[in-house]
Design a protein around this motif. Structure first.
Motif, PDB file in Angstrom:
ATOM      1  N   ARG A  35     -10.768  -4.095  -1.302  1.00 19.80           N
ATOM      2  CA  ARG A  35      -9.951  -4.686  -2.364  1.00 19.80           C
ATOM      3  C   ARG A  35     -10.776  -4.873  -3.644  1.00 19.80           C
ATOM      4  NH1 ARG A  35      -7.635  -7.707   2.049  1.00 19.80           N
ATOM      5  NH2 ARG A  35      -5.409  -7.180   2.278  1.00 19.80           N
ATOM      6  N   GLN A  36     -12.039  -5.287  -3.494  1.00 21.59           N
ATOM      7  CA  GLN A  36     -12.895  -5.454  -4.657  1.00 21.59           C
ATOM      8  C   GLN A  36     -13.165  -4.119  -5.339  1.00 21.59           C
ATOM      9  OE1 GLN A  36     -13.733  -8.158  -6.130  1.00 21.59           O
ATOM     10  NE2 GLN A  36     -15.132  -7.277  -7.659  1.00 21.59           N
ATOM     11  N   VAL A  59      -7.161  -8.153 -12.608  1.00 20.33           N
ATOM     12  CA  VAL A  59      -6.337  -6.945 -12.700  1.00 20.33           C
ATOM     13  C   VAL A  59      -4.981  -7.211 -12.074  1.00 20.33           C
ATOM     14  CG1 VAL A  59      -6.077  -4.572 -11.903  1.00 20.33           C
ATOM     15  CG2 VAL A  59      -8.279  -5.368 -12.770  1.00 20.33           C
ATOM     16  N   ARG A  60      -3.905  -6.820 -12.772  1.00 22.51           N
ATOM     17  CA  ARG A  60      -2.546  -7.034 -12.288  1.00 22.51           C
ATOM     18  C   ARG A  60      -1.808  -5.704 -12.179  1.00 22.51           C
ATOM     19  NH1 ARG A  60      -0.743 -12.378 -13.035  1.00 22.51           N
ATOM     20  NH2 ARG A  60      -2.155 -13.691 -14.275  1.00 22.51           N
ATOM     21  N   LEU A  61      -0.959  -5.609 -11.190  1.00 21.81           N
ATOM     22  CA  LEU A  61      -0.031  -4.484 -11.087  1.00 21.81           C
ATOM     23  C   LEU A  61       1.312  -4.846 -11.703  1.00 21.81           C
ATOM     24  CD1 LEU A  61      -0.764  -3.236  -7.452  1.00 21.81           C
ATOM     25  CD2 LEU A  61      -1.676  -2.346  -9.600  1.00 21.81           C
ATOM     26  N   THR A  62       1.681  -6.118 -11.631  1.00 20.88           N
ATOM     27  CA  THR A  62       2.872  -6.626 -12.318  1.00 20.88           C
ATOM     28  C   THR A  62       2.367  -7.398 -13.534  1.00 20.88           C
ATOM     29  OG1 THR A  62       2.836  -8.580 -10.891  1.00 20.88           O
ATOM     30  CG2 THR A  62       4.234  -6.747 -10.216  1.00 20.88           C
ATOM     31  N   LYS A  83       4.689  -5.346  -5.910  1.00 23.04           N
ATOM     32  CA  LYS A  83       4.099  -6.620  -5.509  1.00 23.04           C
ATOM     33  C   LYS A  83       2.730  -6.782  -6.148  1.00 23.04           C
ATOM     34  CE  LYS A  83       4.275  -5.488  -1.173  1.00 23.04           C
ATOM     35  NZ  LYS A  83       4.128  -5.516   0.302  1.00 23.04           N
ATOM     36  N   HIS A  84       2.184  -7.984  -6.025  1.00 26.41           N
ATOM     37  CA  HIS A  84       0.872  -8.261  -6.578  1.00 26.41           C
ATOM     38  C   HIS A  84      -0.213  -7.532  -5.778  1.00 26.41           C
ATOM     39  CE1 HIS A  84       2.406 -11.228  -9.346  1.00 26.41           C
ATOM     40  NE2 HIS A  84       3.057 -11.829  -8.358  1.00 26.41           N
ATOM     41  N   LEU A  85      -1.321  -7.241  -6.442  1.00 20.92           N
ATOM     42  CA  LEU A  85      -2.414  -6.518  -5.806  1.00 20.92           C
ATOM     43  C   LEU A  85      -2.960  -7.291  -4.602  1.00 20.92           C
ATOM     44  CD1 LEU A  85      -4.393  -4.169  -5.739  1.00 20.92           C
ATOM     45  CD2 LEU A  85      -5.748  -5.315  -7.494  1.00 20.92           C
ATOM     46  N   SER A  86      -3.025  -8.593  -4.707  1.00 22.01           N
ATOM     47  CA  SER A  86      -3.574  -9.404  -3.616  1.00 22.01           C
ATOM     48  C   SER A  86      -2.700  -9.355  -2.363  1.00 22.01           C
ATOM     49  CB  SER A  86      -3.738 -10.849  -4.080  1.00 22.01           C
ATOM     50  OG  SER A  86      -2.492 -11.383  -4.509  1.00 22.01           O
ATOM     51  N   MET A  87      -1.447  -8.926  -2.505  1.00 25.80           N
ATOM     52  CA  MET A  87      -0.537  -8.875  -1.367  1.00 25.80           C
ATOM     53  C   MET A  87      -0.522  -7.515  -0.692  1.00 25.80           C
ATOM     54  SD  MET A  87       2.653 -11.005  -3.056  1.00 25.80           S
ATOM     55  CE  MET A  87       3.621 -10.911  -1.543  1.00 25.80           C
ATOM     56  N   HIS A  88      -1.233  -6.547  -1.244  1.00 27.55           N
ATOM     57  CA  HIS A  88      -1.256  -5.205  -0.675  1.00 27.55           C
ATOM     58  C   HIS A  88      -2.168  -5.144   0.549  1.00 27.55           C
ATOM     59  CE1 HIS A  88       1.331  -2.837  -3.131  1.00 27.55           C
ATOM     60  NE2 HIS A  88       0.671  -3.085  -4.263  1.00 27.55           N
ATOM     61  N   LYS A  89      -1.795  -4.295   1.483  1.00 29.74           N
ATOM     62  CA  LYS A  89      -2.625  -4.054   2.659  1.00 29.74           C
ATOM     63  C   LYS A  89      -3.678  -2.997   2.341  1.00 29.74           C
ATOM     64  CE  LYS A  89       0.942  -5.382   5.972  1.00 29.74           C
ATOM     65  NZ  LYS A  89       1.734  -4.980   7.160  1.00 29.74           N
ATOM     66  N   GLU A  91      -4.152   0.100   3.335  1.00 30.58           N
ATOM     67  CA  GLU A  91      -3.686   1.455   3.023  1.00 30.58           C
ATOM     68  C   GLU A  91      -3.181   1.551   1.590  1.00 30.58           C
ATOM     69  OE1 GLU A  91      -4.084   4.165   4.751  1.00 30.58           O
ATOM     70  OE2 GLU A  91      -5.162   2.944   6.219  1.00 30.58           O
ATOM     71  N   ALA A  92      -2.528   0.498   1.129  1.00 32.53           N
ATOM     72  CA  ALA A  92      -2.047   0.500  -0.257  1.00 32.53           C
ATOM     73  C   ALA A  92      -3.219   0.477  -1.227  1.00 32.53           C
ATOM     74  CB  ALA A  92      -1.128  -0.689  -0.494  1.00 32.53           C
ATOM     75  N   CYS A  93      -4.277  -0.293  -0.904  1.00 35.01           N
ATOM     76  CA  CYS A  93      -5.472  -0.327  -1.755  1.00 35.01           C
ATOM     77  C   CYS A  93      -6.150   1.035  -1.802  1.00 35.01           C
ATOM     78  CB  CYS A  93      -6.449  -1.383  -1.235  1.00 35.01           C
ATOM     79  SG  CYS A  93      -5.877  -3.085  -1.459  1.00 35.01           S
ATOM     80  N   LYS A  94      -6.181   1.701  -0.652  1.00 33.36           N
ATOM     81  CA  LYS A  94      -6.757   3.054  -0.612  1.00 33.36           C
ATOM     82  C   LYS A  94      -5.940   4.006  -1.486  1.00 33.36           C
ATOM     83  CE  LYS A  94      -8.877   2.810   3.998  1.00 33.36           C
ATOM     84  NZ  LYS A  94      -8.876   3.373   5.376  1.00 33.36           N
ATOM     85  N   GLU A  95      -4.624   3.860  -1.425  1.00 30.62           N
ATOM     86  CA  GLU A  95      -3.761   4.725  -2.237  1.00 30.62           C
ATOM     87  C   GLU A  95      -3.949   4.441  -3.722  1.00 30.62           C
ATOM     88  OE1 GLU A  95       0.916   6.200  -2.395  1.00 30.62           O
ATOM     89  OE2 GLU A  95       0.329   4.481  -1.149  1.00 30.62           O
ATOM     90  N   LEU A  96      -4.114   3.189  -4.079  1.00 33.73           N
ATOM     91  CA  LEU A  96      -4.376   2.841  -5.479  1.00 33.73           C
ATOM     92  C   LEU A  96      -5.671   3.485  -5.965  1.00 33.73           C
ATOM     93  CD1 LEU A  96      -3.390  -0.947  -5.437  1.00 33.73           C
ATOM     94  CD2 LEU A  96      -2.314   0.828  -6.834  1.00 33.73           C
ATOM     95  N   CYS A  97      -6.717   3.400  -5.153  1.00 35.81           N
ATOM     96  CA  CYS A  97      -7.998   4.011  -5.529  1.00 35.81           C
ATOM     97  C   CYS A  97      -7.878   5.526  -5.643  1.00 35.81           C
ATOM     98  CB  CYS A  97      -9.065   3.650  -4.491  1.00 35.81           C
ATOM     99  SG  CYS A  97      -9.534   1.907  -4.496  1.00 35.81           S
ATOM    100  N   ARG A  98      -7.063   6.103  -4.790  1.00 40.08           N
ATOM    101  CA  ARG A  98      -6.956   7.560  -4.743  1.00 40.08           C
ATOM    102  C   ARG A  98      -6.103   8.121  -5.882  1.00 40.08           C
ATOM    103  NH1 ARG A  98      -5.265   7.681  -0.013  1.00 40.08           N
ATOM    104  NH2 ARG A  98      -3.029   7.885  -0.395  1.00 40.08           N
ATOM    105  N   GLU A  99      -5.055   7.397  -6.275  1.00 36.56           N
ATOM    106  CA  GLU A  99      -4.077   7.956  -7.213  1.00 36.56           C
ATOM    107  C   GLU A  99      -4.226   7.458  -8.646  1.00 36.56           C
ATOM    108  OE1 GLU A  99      -2.541  10.338  -6.287  1.00 36.56           O
ATOM    109  OE2 GLU A  99      -2.416  10.182  -4.112  1.00 36.56           O
ATOM    110  N   VAL A 100      -5.132   6.492  -8.882  1.00 38.30           N
ATOM    111  CA  VAL A 100      -5.288   6.012 -10.252  1.00 38.30           C
ATOM    112  C   VAL A 100      -5.763   7.150 -11.150  1.00 38.30           C
ATOM    113  CG1 VAL A 100      -7.656   5.210  -9.819  1.00 38.30           C
ATOM    114  CG2 VAL A 100      -6.355   4.261 -11.738  1.00 38.30           C
ATOM    115  N   GLY A 101      -5.096   7.342 -12.247  1.00 43.20           N
ATOM    116  CA  GLY A 101      -5.417   8.442 -13.152  1.00 43.20           C
ATOM    117  C   GLY A 101      -4.788   9.756 -12.753  1.00 43.20           C
TER     118      GLY A 101
END
Length: 226
Positions: A35-36, A59-62, A83-89, A91-101
């Motif tokens: 998450r960090q 950092v916010r997603l909403t 949802k808020h970033l802190s509420m993501h599991k 797999e969602a954090c991995k997807e955020l790291c993978r798809e940003v940009g």
């Protein structure tokens, strides 16, 4: 609190940590680290795209207007912004790291008033399908600005050249006007001199005629044998 583990024969042994507890602790540490890392990657992306410095923990997603940035994204990653970033599991954090940009981008809040869904790639314009919306907007603006600067330099140089040519032409015109004035003055002098010469020649001719007539009147041609 005492910790227990199973010994031989299935008996509990007090004072020894449970292997299940150790694995759970390591798993939780990996989740926190992930998450960090995700927050740091999103913060770096926000800085690169909008020039805003956002602490990873903020950092916010909403987003809100006071954040100064928001998100544009493809439909396949829209669930990440529900949802808020802190509420993501994990797999969602991995997807955020993978798809940003790649499938979602940070943009200044003034360009998109709230997190917005981008149309499918097939119906996107070149600007919308770009992996970096802000960069292409800036590139397009910078390109236009550079072209305007080049055109301005060319026009300025052309104006300077025309101004120099005009100044040179004025100097030449002034020189020719002075020369014409000088030649006109000399022509007047020559004309006056010519008139004076003609007058003198007229008087000389008149004197010659008078002298010749006087000579004819005074000479007796009878004394000269024929």
């Amino acid at each position: 609190m005492s910790q227990f583990c199973f010994g031989s024969g299935g008996h509990f042994l007090e004072g020894h940590p449970s292997p299940y507890h150790a694995k759970g602790k390591q798993s939780e540490q990996r989740k926190r680290r992930l998450r960090q890392d995700c927050r740091e990657r999103l913060a770096d992306h926000i800085k690169k795209q909008t020039d805003l410095t956002v602490a990873p923990g903020r950092v916010r997603l909403t987003t809100r207007p006071s954040d100064g940035y928001t998100w544009t994204y493809r439909s396949e990653v829209a669930h990440l912004f529900s949802k808020h970033l802190s509420m993501h599991k994990v797999e969602a954090c991995k997807e955020l790291c993978r798809e940003v940009g790649n499938k979602f981008w940070a943009v200044p809040f003034t360009e998109a008033k709230q997190p917005s869904l981008l149309p499918p790639p097939s119906s996107q314009t070149l600007l919308s399908t770009s992996p970096s919306v802000k960069n292409l907007v800036d590139l397009d603006r910078d390109g236009e600005l550079s072209l305007l600067k080049v055109n301005l330099k060319v026009e300025t140089a052309e104006k300077e050249r025309l101004r120099a040519d005009l100044a040179e032409a004025n100097n030449e015109l002034e020189r020719l006007a002075k020369r014409l004035q000088e030649m006109s003055r000399k022509a007047d002098q020559y004309q006056s001199l010519a008139f004076n010469c003609l007058a003198v020649m007229g008087r000389i001719r008149s004197s010659i005629d008078e002298t010749q007539n006087e000579y004819v009147d005074t000479v007796d041609f009878d004394f000269f044998p024929s």
